[in-house]
Scaffold this motif. Structure first.
Motif, PDB file in Angstrom:
ATOM      1  N   ASN A  31      -4.734   0.147   2.778  1.00  0.00           N
ATOM      2  CA  ASN A  31      -2.616  -1.183   2.287  1.00  0.00           C
ATOM      3  C   ASN A  31      -3.299  -1.874   3.248  1.00  0.00           C
ATOM      4  N   VAL A  32      -2.600  -3.138   2.887  1.00  0.00           N
ATOM      5  CA  VAL A  32      -2.955  -4.193   4.299  1.00  0.00           C
ATOM      6  C   VAL A  32      -1.736  -5.351   3.740  1.00  0.00           C
ATOM      7  N   PHE A  33      -0.982  -4.819   4.405  1.00  0.00           N
ATOM      8  CA  PHE A  33       0.742  -5.809   4.439  1.00  0.00           C
ATOM      9  C   PHE A  33       0.967  -6.571   5.489  1.00  0.00           C
ATOM     10  N   PHE A  34       1.316  -7.878   5.419  1.00  0.00           N
ATOM     11  CA  PHE A  34       1.894  -8.179   6.596  1.00  0.00           C
ATOM     12  C   PHE A  34       2.984  -7.808   7.256  1.00  0.00           C
ATOM     13  N   TYR A  35       3.499  -7.464   8.523  1.00  0.00           N
ATOM     14  CA  TYR A  35       4.691  -7.202   9.141  1.00  0.00           C
ATOM     15  C   TYR A  35       5.473  -8.369   9.422  1.00  0.00           C
ATOM     16  N   LYS A  36       7.221  -8.142   9.273  1.00  0.00           N
ATOM     17  CA  LYS A  36       8.070  -9.611   9.931  1.00  0.00           C
ATOM     18  C   LYS A  36       8.617  -8.870  11.310  1.00  0.00           C
ATOM     19  N   ASN A  37       8.990  -9.727  12.015  1.00  0.00           N
ATOM     20  CA  ASN A  37      10.026  -9.034  13.100  1.00  0.00           C
ATOM     21  C   ASN A  37       9.610  -7.373  13.350  1.00  0.00           C
ATOM     22  N   GLY A  38       8.332  -7.451  12.666  1.00  0.00           N
ATOM     23  CA  GLY A  38       7.738  -5.999  13.496  1.00  0.00           C
ATOM     24  C   GLY A  38       8.862  -4.334  12.470  1.00  0.00           C
ATOM     25  N   SER A  39       8.744  -5.212  11.244  1.00  0.00           N
ATOM     26  CA  SER A  39       9.069  -4.009  10.174  1.00  0.00           C
ATOM     27  C   SER A  39       8.377  -5.000   8.972  1.00  0.00           C
ATOM     28  N   LYS A  40       7.606  -3.991   8.024  1.00  0.00           N
ATOM     29  CA  LYS A  40       7.365  -4.323   7.470  1.00  0.00           C
ATOM     30  C   LYS A  40       7.865  -5.555   6.276  1.00  0.00           C
ATOM     31  N   SER A  41       7.442  -6.953   5.743  1.00  0.00           N
ATOM     32  CA  SER A  41       8.122  -7.506   4.752  1.00  0.00           C
ATOM     33  C   SER A  41       7.949  -7.043   4.039  1.00  0.00           C
ATOM     34  N   THR A  42       9.661  -6.894   3.743  1.00  0.00           N
ATOM     35  CA  THR A  42       9.392  -7.185   2.411  1.00  0.00           C
ATOM     36  C   THR A  42       9.026  -7.668   0.680  1.00  0.00           C
ATOM     37  N   GLU A  43       9.046  -8.951   0.972  1.00  0.00           N
ATOM     38  CA  GLU A  43       7.812  -9.122  -0.169  1.00  0.00           C
ATOM     39  C   GLU A  43       6.581  -9.619   0.560  1.00  0.00           C
ATOM     40  N   ALA A  92      -8.245 -10.059   0.352  1.00  0.00           N
ATOM     41  CA  ALA A  92      -7.897 -11.256   0.510  1.00  0.00           C
ATOM     42  C   ALA A  92      -6.193 -11.182   0.541  1.00  0.00           C
ATOM     43  N   ILE A  93      -5.657 -11.003   0.998  1.00  0.00           N
ATOM     44  CA  ILE A  93      -4.019 -11.088   0.486  1.00  0.00           C
ATOM     45  C   ILE A  93      -3.448 -12.207   1.628  1.00  0.00           C
ATOM     46  N   SER A  94      -2.487 -12.719   0.348  1.00  0.00           N
ATOM     47  CA  SER A  94      -1.584 -13.630   0.879  1.00  0.00           C
ATOM     48  C   SER A  94      -0.181 -14.195   0.685  1.00  0.00           C
ATOM     49  N   GLN A  95       0.317 -14.783   1.092  1.00  0.00           N
ATOM     50  CA  GLN A  95       2.241 -14.628   0.872  1.00  0.00           C
ATOM     51  C   GLN A  95       2.573 -15.837   1.712  1.00  0.00           C
ATOM     52  N   SER A  96       4.159 -16.197   0.689  1.00  0.00           N
ATOM     53  CA  SER A  96       4.663 -17.388   1.415  1.00  0.00           C
ATOM     54  C   SER A  96       6.171 -16.544   1.383  1.00  0.00           C
ATOM     55  N   CYS A  97       6.868 -17.531   2.441  1.00  0.00           N
ATOM     56  CA  CYS A  97       8.134 -16.490   2.703  1.00  0.00           C
ATOM     57  C   CYS A  97       8.787 -17.408   3.228  1.00  0.00           C
ATOM     58  N   THR A  98      10.075 -17.823   3.739  1.00  0.00           N
ATOM     59  CA  THR A  98      10.724 -18.507   4.971  1.00  0.00           C
ATOM     60  C   THR A  98      11.376 -17.290   6.232  1.00  0.00           C
ATOM     61  N   LEU A  99      10.924 -18.976   7.234  1.00  0.00           N
ATOM     62  CA  LEU A  99      10.587 -18.257   8.380  1.00  0.00           C
ATOM     63  C   LEU A  99      11.826 -19.023   9.780  1.00  0.00           C
ATOM     64  N   ALA A 100      12.833 -18.210   9.979  1.00  0.00           N
ATOM     65  CA  ALA A 100      12.885 -18.404  11.629  1.00  0.00           C
ATOM     66  C   ALA A 100      12.383 -19.213  12.419  1.00  0.00           C
ATOM     67  N   ALA A 101      13.000 -20.125  13.205  1.00  0.00           N
ATOM     68  CA  ALA A 101      12.250 -20.017  14.447  1.00  0.00           C
ATOM     69  C   ALA A 101      12.518 -18.967  15.690  1.00  0.00           C
ATOM     70  N   GLY A 102      11.409 -17.975  16.544  1.00  0.00           N
ATOM     71  CA  GLY A 102      11.290 -16.879  17.238  1.00  0.00           C
ATOM     72  C   GLY A 102      11.529 -15.774  15.826  1.00  0.00           C
ATOM     73  N   ASP A 103      10.560 -16.206  14.959  1.00  0.00           N
ATOM     74  CA  ASP A 103      10.464 -14.646  13.678  1.00  0.00           C
ATOM     75  C   ASP A 103       9.053 -14.725  14.390  1.00  0.00           C
ATOM     76  N   THR A 104       8.735 -13.336  13.784  1.00  0.00           N
ATOM     77  CA  THR A 104       7.132 -13.190  14.199  1.00  0.00           C
ATOM     78  C   THR A 104       6.399 -12.524  13.536  1.00  0.00           C
ATOM     79  N   TRP A 105       5.172 -12.686  12.960  1.00  0.00           N
ATOM     80  CA  TRP A 105       4.502 -12.466  12.233  1.00  0.00           C
ATOM     81  C   TRP A 105       3.521 -12.017  12.011  1.00  0.00           C
ATOM     82  N   GLY A 106       2.703 -10.187  11.503  1.00  0.00           N
ATOM     83  CA  GLY A 106       1.577  -9.974  11.690  1.00  0.00           C
ATOM     84  C   GLY A 106       1.389  -9.356  10.215  1.00  0.00           C
ATOM     85  N   LEU A 107      -0.337  -8.816  10.824  1.00  0.00           N
ATOM     86  CA  LEU A 107      -1.117  -8.138   9.476  1.00  0.00           C
ATOM     87  C   LEU A 107      -0.852  -6.445  10.154  1.00  0.00           C
TER      88      LEU A 107
END
Length: 207
Positions: free
Chosen positions: A132-144, A165-180
């Motif tokens: 499985n491959v997924f994105f994390y937002k602010n230290g937790s698996k992104s709900t989207e 090949a994985i992709s996602q669009s999302c709304t982020l605030a300043a200071g949010d982190t994103w990882g794979l």
């Protein structure tokens, strides 16, 4: 014509009324030349009721970054594992942290972002293994996050490779982190992420 003077740095500028389409001539038309990213435009800021200078780069899909691995990430074990990247091909606003392998949205750069990644992993048992491959937002698996699962169905024996090949669009605030991140399934041995993995993203302009 009415005019007003405003200061910027050590220079004075005079804003003169009466500017219209006829002021654009063959001498002032930019034509088909692609403007440099540090070229400036004058815009009207409705929130401040004032004229502002803005660069061409600020009107594009920035902040933007692209990172890559330069060596294999070996002996990956159980759980959700962060994929690390050692080199930034570009990073317009300094949001990428090589030490943490996370992207942080820079100050004043909140908005809608688009992220994409290509990931190659190997040493996966062909008869049982899946990933499985997924994105994390602010230290937790992104709900989207479009958690991408794949089971190898090769008819040959031995350890196999998998690619995504994985992709996602999302709304982020300043200071949010994103990882794979990645995780194994159906097997207990370690596996590897190949050095050809890539990860990139940008803020979507105009939305």
């Amino acid at each position: 014509a009415d005019s007003s003077t405003f200061l910027r740095g050590d220079q004075s500028y005079v804003a003169v009324s009466g500017f219209d389409a006829s002021s654009i001539t063959g001498q002032t038309d930019y034509g088909a030349i692609v403007p440099a990213t540090d070229d400036s435009l004058v815009m009207y800021d409705t929130s401040a009721t004032a004229l502002r200078e803005i660069t061409v780069a600020a009107l594009g899909n920035t902040p933007a970054f692209k990172v890559k691995k330069t060596s294999t990430q070996a002996s990956i074990g159980a759980g959700d594992v962060l994929i690390t990247f050692s080199v930034a091909s570009y990073d317009t606003h300094g949001g990428w942290d090589t030490g943490t392998s996370l992207y942080t949205v820079p100050a004043d750069c909140a908005g809608k972002y688009y992220f994409t990644a290509t990931l190659y992993e190997y040493s996966i048992p062909w008869e049982t293994g899946y990933m499985n491959v997924f994105f994390y937002k602010n230290g937790s698996k992104s709900t989207e996050s479009p958690s991408q699962g794949l089971r190898k169905t090769s008819n040959s024996s031995g350890n196999e490779e998998m690619g995504w090949a994985i992709s996602q669009s999302c709304t982020l605030a300043a200071g949010d982190t994103w990882g794979l991140y990645t995780a194994r399934g159906g097997f207990t041995s370690t596996y590897n992420a190949y050095q050809s993995c890539r990860f990139e993203g940008f803020r979507i302009a105009g939305v």
